[in-house]
Design an enzyme around this catalytic site. Structure first.
Site, mmCIF file in Angstrom:
data_model
loop_
_atom_site.group_PDB
_atom_site.id
_atom_site.type_symbol
_atom_site.label_atom_id
_atom_site.label_comp_id
_atom_site.label_asym_id
_atom_site.label_seq_id
_atom_site.Cartn_x
_atom_site.Cartn_y
_atom_site.Cartn_z
ATOM 1 N N LEU A 170 0.826 -1.207 0.000
ATOM 2 C CA LEU A 170 0.000 0.000 0.000
ATOM 3 C C LEU A 170 0.862 1.261 0.000
ATOM 4 O O LEU A 170 1.917 1.317 0.622
ATOM 5 C CB LEU A 170 -0.947 0.003 1.197
ATOM 6 C CG LEU A 170 -1.885 -1.215 1.315
ATOM 7 C CD1 LEU A 170 -2.877 -1.018 2.451
ATOM 8 C CD2 LEU A 170 -2.632 -1.479 0.002
ATOM 9 N N HIS A 171 0.377 2.284 -0.721
ATOM 10 C CA HIS A 171 1.122 3.538 -0.882
ATOM 11 C C HIS A 171 0.146 4.712 -0.834
ATOM 12 O O HIS A 171 -1.035 4.534 -0.472
ATOM 13 C CB HIS A 171 1.910 3.522 -2.187
ATOM 14 C CG HIS A 171 1.092 3.122 -3.388
ATOM 15 N ND1 HIS A 171 0.004 3.844 -3.826
ATOM 16 C CD2 HIS A 171 1.197 2.068 -4.242
ATOM 17 C CE1 HIS A 171 -0.519 3.282 -4.892
ATOM 18 N NE2 HIS A 171 0.172 2.185 -5.158
ATOM 19 N N HIS A 212 -3.232 4.290 -2.352
ATOM 20 C CA HIS A 212 -4.173 3.519 -1.538
ATOM 21 C C HIS A 212 -4.698 4.351 -0.364
ATOM 22 O O HIS A 212 -5.849 4.170 0.044
ATOM 23 C CB HIS A 212 -3.489 2.249 -1.007
ATOM 24 C CG HIS A 212 -3.115 1.272 -2.074
ATOM 25 N ND1 HIS A 212 -1.824 1.118 -2.513
ATOM 26 C CD2 HIS A 212 -3.866 0.409 -2.811
ATOM 27 C CE1 HIS A 212 -1.794 0.177 -3.448
ATOM 28 N NE2 HIS A 212 -3.005 -0.253 -3.657
ATOM 29 N N GLY A 216 -9.359 2.721 -8.140
ATOM 30 C CA GLY A 216 -8.621 3.883 -8.607
ATOM 31 C C GLY A 216 -8.805 4.113 -10.096
ATOM 32 O O GLY A 216 -8.875 3.165 -10.889
ATOM 33 N N SER A 262 2.255 4.239 -7.910
ATOM 34 C CA SER A 262 2.067 2.817 -8.190
ATOM 35 C C SER A 262 3.053 1.995 -7.374
ATOM 36 O O SER A 262 4.170 2.446 -7.101
ATOM 37 C CB SER A 262 2.301 2.552 -9.682
ATOM 38 O OG SER A 262 2.396 1.165 -9.945
ATOM 39 N N ARG A 313 4.616 -0.353 -8.491
ATOM 40 C CA ARG A 313 5.724 -0.678 -9.393
ATOM 41 C C ARG A 313 6.796 0.410 -9.424
ATOM 42 O O ARG A 313 7.900 0.163 -9.908
ATOM 43 C CB ARG A 313 5.197 -0.893 -10.812
ATOM 44 C CG ARG A 313 4.322 -2.127 -10.935
ATOM 45 C CD ARG A 313 3.841 -2.300 -12.346
ATOM 46 N NE ARG A 313 3.086 -3.549 -12.477
ATOM 47 C CZ ARG A 313 2.760 -4.088 -13.631
ATOM 48 N NH1 ARG A 313 3.117 -3.498 -14.752
ATOM 49 N NH2 ARG A 313 2.082 -5.202 -13.678
#
Length: 308
Positions: A39-40, A43, A157, A195, A197
């Protein structure tokens, strides 16, 4: 709010915890935020939106599950970051009441499912073309999560715009009793869409990746001049960054991912910086005037929607 959320790792634990959420008088809405963990800030925005939608009586449920069905043979399922302790701490800070963090065996008790959701024609273009089977895996797990958690509302999202469109279509086509609420894309300070990623990007790769949001903004600025102008502006920026490997850039209808007409549309793109594949999109509003100008310039010939 920082009360520790209840954690369920089995379907039986989830069923008991979910039943407890209905004990309020009257119970408020249950809002689901499906995630794959790691989670970032994106989120965080998702969970804040969920918390607002739940209201004072409602509850936020977060699922954390790295879904093997949506990883292709060339995509490293084992490489995907798993940070459950940090994820639960973030869920606590954002007021989630329940976290469902199942194993693959718990989500797919019969092994790899034989019956899955077919995403249809809109699931075979753009992301569906470059990641065959991806959307079938996404829709199958989302359907299962909706069934298991029984939310009134689920949040997704807008960064994953094609996924959002397909989930909405699934809800309509399968008569699911849930409201799908989109949450705007979160961006890092430099403009890159937030993201999980992004952590794979080196400093040099990140500098290359910034051409993606830059191209989308350039296209967005030309919306009044028609679709061809939007695409040309975006492509000019992308071509100038030779190290960026572009999979596609296109203007699409946000609901069908087919051709866009006058009105709200999406400028979508996917590209690879180093070994990391990124997707992004920005809204554009195509005017009838811009479409007429484009027809005059092209002699009415339809443009090529996807430029691979």
């Amino acid at each position: 709010m920082s009360d520790q959320p209840r954690i369920a790792v089995t379907r039986a634990e989830l069923a008991a915890a979910r039943a407890a959420l209905d004990l309020g008088v009257p119970p408020g809405p249950v809002v689901l935020a499906p995630t794959m963990g790691a989670l970032h800030a994106g989120h965080e925005r998702l969970l804040r939106a969920a918390r607002t939608l739940a209201g004072p009586r409602g509850s936020v449920v977060v699922s954390i599950f790295v879904n093997p069905l949506q990883f292709g043979p060339a995509e490293d399922l084992d490489r995907y970051p798993r940070t459950l302790d940090e994820d639960v701490a973030l869920c606590a800070r954002e007021g989630a009441r329940l976290v469902f963090a199942p194993s693959a065996a718990e989500m797919y008790p019969g092994g790899t499912p034989q019956v899955t959701v077919d995403p249809g024609p809109a699931g075979r273009v753009f992301e569906g073309e470059f990641r065959p089977g991806f959307f079938g895996g996404v829709l199958t797990v989302v359907l299962k999560l909706l069934h298991l958690t029984r939310p009134a509302i689920a949040v997704f999202g807008q960064k994953d715009a094609q996924q959002l469109a397909l989930i909405r279509r699934m809800v309509t086509d399968l008569n699911l009793d849930v409201v799908i609420e989109p949450v705007p894309t979160a961006r890092d300070a430099d403009g890159l869409a937030t993201s999980s990623r992004n952590r794979y990007l080196s400093a040099a790769d990140r500098a290359v990746a910034l051409a993606l949001p830059r191209a989308l903004r350039a296209g967005q600025a030309r919306a009044a001049d028609g679709e061809a102008a939007v695409l040309a502006a975006a492509q000019d920026v992308l071509r100038a960054e030779a190290a960026l490997a572009v999979d596609y850039v296109a203007v699409v209808d946000p609901g069908t991912f087919g051709p866009a007409g006058p009105g709200p549309a999406l400028l979508v793109a996917a590209a690879r910086a180093g070994g990391t594949r990124l997707i992004d999109n920005m809204p554009v509003v195509l005017t009838a005037q811009g479409a007429r100008a484009q027809d005059a310039a092209t002699g009415g010939l339809p443009g090529d929607a996807a430029h691979h």
